[in-house]
Scaffold this motif. Structure first.
Motif, PDB file in Angstrom:
ATOM      1  N   ALA A 202      -2.688   8.712  -3.045  1.00  0.00           N
ATOM      2  CA  ALA A 202      -3.492   8.591  -1.815  1.00  0.00           C
ATOM      3  C   ALA A 202      -2.791   9.336  -0.682  1.00  0.00           C
ATOM      4  O   ALA A 202      -1.559   9.358  -0.611  1.00  0.00           O
TER       5      ALA A 202
ATOM      6  N   LEU B 235      -7.262   3.471   4.363  1.00  0.00           N
ATOM      7  CA  LEU B 235      -6.191   2.889   3.546  1.00  0.00           C
ATOM      8  C   LEU B 235      -6.489   1.429   3.256  1.00  0.00           C
ATOM      9  O   LEU B 235      -7.079   0.729   4.078  1.00  0.00           O
TER      10      LEU B 235
ATOM     11  N   ASN C 197      -4.456   1.521  -3.247  1.00  0.00           N
ATOM     12  CA  ASN C 197      -5.364   2.577  -2.775  1.00  0.00           C
ATOM     13  C   ASN C 197      -6.073   3.306  -3.911  1.00  0.00           C
ATOM     14  O   ASN C 197      -7.017   4.050  -3.670  1.00  0.00           O
TER      15      ASN C 197
ATOM     16  N   SER D   8       0.845  -1.195   0.000  1.00  0.00           N
ATOM     17  CA  SER D   8       0.000   0.000   0.000  1.00  0.00           C
ATOM     18  C   SER D   8       0.886   1.253   0.000  1.00  0.00           C
ATOM     19  O   SER D   8       1.784   1.382   0.822  1.00  0.00           O
TER      20      SER D   8
END
Ligand code: HEM
Length: 386
Positions: A295, A62, A67, A33
Motif C-alpha cells: 500500500a 488507509l 490495507n 497498518s
C-alpha cells in the motif's frame, strides 16, 4: 495515522523533515497498518497518474489494520475502480460536473454565500465553520444531488460520519448515505430526471444499465466528496487570510486575480490529507523498491509544500504561477468536482471581498484533528461594518 499529529492542522514540520530525507518512507502505524508514505511531489504525481501500476481497487483511504484486504465497493464506484469500469462510471455522471454545467450553479452559489454571510453579519459574528462553511456546499449542490431541503441535515450528518477516522463510525455514515439513495432509487425508476440519480439511471455501459449497487455506491462516492471537502477549503482559506492582513488587503484591493488566489488557497488548505493506492506489480519509486501488494499513501498536503516544485512553499503567495498543487488529485481520478469547487470558492471569496465588513478572529480556530480529511471544526469570528 496518528490523529494527535493533526490537532494544529496538517503536520507540515514532520512532512518537511521526511522530505529532506527522501520522498518515500516505509511506515508501520501503531494500529499495525503498514504502508509507504509518499511525501515528495514527483513521486506523488507518479503514483496518482500511473494507474496500471498503482490500483485504486483496494481502497483510497488507509485502514487501521490490513490495507491489503479486499475492499467492499471495489470496481463499483468511480474512485475505487480502474478502467474500463472507471471510465464508464465516470462518464455516466461527468456531464453534470463539466465547467459549463457547473457555471449554471454560479448564481446560486453567489446567492447562498451572500445570504449565509449576511446572517453572520446581522448577528455580529459567530462560528464561520458551522454557520457558513459547513452549510455552504450542500446548499449549493443539494438539487443536483437530489436532496430536498428537509433532508440536508440528515445527509450532512451521515457524510460527516463517513469520513470519521474510526472505521465503525465511517461504515455507519456510508451505510446511511447508501440507504438514502437506495430508497430514492425505488421511487425514481420511471422518471429519471436531471439530477445525479437521473444521470445514473439513464446511463448505459456496453448497452447495459448500471447495477443498483453501482448506482448507490457512486452516489455515496459523490455525495460524501461533495459535502465534506469544500467546507474545509473554505474555512481554511478564511483563516489563512485573516492571519495575513497584508495578503488579505491585497486581495480585497483587487491587486490579485481571484483565480490564482483560489488555486493557492487550494494548495494551502489540502483537506484530503492522503490518497491510497496499492501496487499491482513490483516497481521502483524514487529509488525505493516497492513490491506487488504494497500500500502507498500519497500525502497531498506534503507534496504541495515540496520546495523542489514550489518556491517559498510555506508562504501563502496568492499570485503563485504555475501552481501544480495536488489538492484535487491528478490523472484519471482527478477530482470530478474540481470545477464546482472553484465556482463555490469564487462565490464565497467574492462575497467576503465585496462585503463592507471587517472580520476578525475572536478565539483560536479549532482543528478536527483527523488524518483522513483534516480541516477546521470552529472558526469564531466577529463581523463589523466598515
Ligand atoms: C476542496 C474540495 C475538494 C477536494 C480537496 C477534493 C479532493 C479530491 C481528490 C484528492 C480526489 C482524488 C482521489 C483519488 O485519486 O483517489 C478527488 C476525487 C473525486 N472527487 Fe473531489 N475534492 C473536493 C471536492 C469535490 C466535490 C465538490 C465533489 C462533487 C462532485 C467531488 C467529487 C469527487 C469524485 C466523484 C472523485 C472521484 C473521481 C474519480 O475517481 O474519477 N469532489 N477529490
Amino acid at each position: 495515522m496518528d490523529s494527535a499529529l493533526y490537532v494544529d492542522g496538517n503536520p507540515y514540520e514532520i512532512w518537511r523533515a521526511m522530505r529532506e530525507i527522501g520522498p518515500v518512507h516505509h511506515q508501520v502505524a501503531a494500529t499495525g497498518s503498514e504502508f509507504w508514505a509518499v511525501v515528495g511531489h514527483e513521486a506523488s504525481h507518479r503514483v496518482l497518474t500511473e494507474w496500471k501500476t498503482f490500483t485504486s481497487t483496494r481502497g483510497t483511504t488507509l485502514r487501521e489494520d490490513d490495507n491489503s484486504a479486499p475492499y467492499p465497493g471495489a470496481g463499483k464506484m468511480p474512485v475505487l475502480a480502474d478502467p474500463p469500469r472507471h471510465t464508464e462510471l465516470r462518464r455516466a455522471v461527468a456531464r453534470l460536473f463539466t465547467p459549463r454545467a457547473v457555471e449554471k450553479l454560479a448564481a446560486l452559489a453567489q446567492q447562498v454565500a451572500g445570504s449565509l454571510l449576511s446572517d453572520l453579519r446581522r448577528r455580529g459574528g459567530g462560528d464561520f465553520v458551522t454557520d457558513v462553511a459547513a452549510k455552504f456546499p450542500l446548499a449549493v449542490q443539494a438539487e443536483l444531488l437530489g436532496i430536498p431541503p428537509e433532508d440536508i441535515a440528515l445527509i450532512s450528518d451521515a457524510t460527516s460520519r463517513a469520513l470519521d477516522a474510526a472505521e465503525d463510525e465511517a461504515v455507519g455514515g456510508h451505510h446511511d448515505v447508501m440507504m438514502y439513495y437506495l430508497n430514492a432509487l425505488g421511487t425514481r425508476r420511471d422518471g429519471p430526471g436531471k439530477d445525479l440519480l437521473g444521470a445514473l439511471l439513464s446511463a448505459r455501459a456496453g448497452g447495459l444499465p448500471l447495477t443498483d449497487e453501482e448506482i448507490v455506491l457512486t452516489c455515496d462516492n459523490i455525495v460524501v466528496a461533495a459535502s465534506q471537502t469544500a467546507r474545509h477549503s473554505a474555512s481554511g482559506s478564511l483563516l489563512a487570510l485573516l492571519e495575513r492582513p497584508a495578503v488579505w488587503a491585497a486581495l480585497r484591493n483587487g491587486q490579485i486575480s481571484i483565480d490564482s488566489a483560489i488555486e493557492e488557497l487550494l494548495r494551502w488548505t489540502a483537506p484530503v490529507t492522503h490518497v491510497m493506492r496499492t501496487a499491482v506489480t513490483d516497481t521502483e519509486l524514487a529509488g525505493t523498491q516497492i513490491h506487488a501488494g504494497d500500500a502507498l499513501a500519497v500525502w497531498t498536503a506534503s507534496a504541495n509544500r515540496d520546495r523542489t516544485v514550489f518556491k517559498d512553499p510555506d508562504d501563502l503567495v496568492l499570485d503563485r504561477h504555475p501552481n501544480p498543487h495536488l489538492t484535487l488529485g491528478a490523472g484519471m481520478h482527478f477530482c470530478l468536482g474540481a470545477a464546482l469547487v472553484r465556482v463555490m470558492l469564487r462565490a464565497l471569496l467574492e462575497n467576503l471581498i465585496s462585503a463592507d465588513t471587517s472580520l476578525a478572529l475572536t478565539n483560536p480556530a479549532g482543528w478536527n484533528s483527523t488524518w483522513v480529511v483534516n480541516g477546521l471544526n470552529s472558526l469564531p469570528v466577529t463581523v463589523t461594518p466598515t
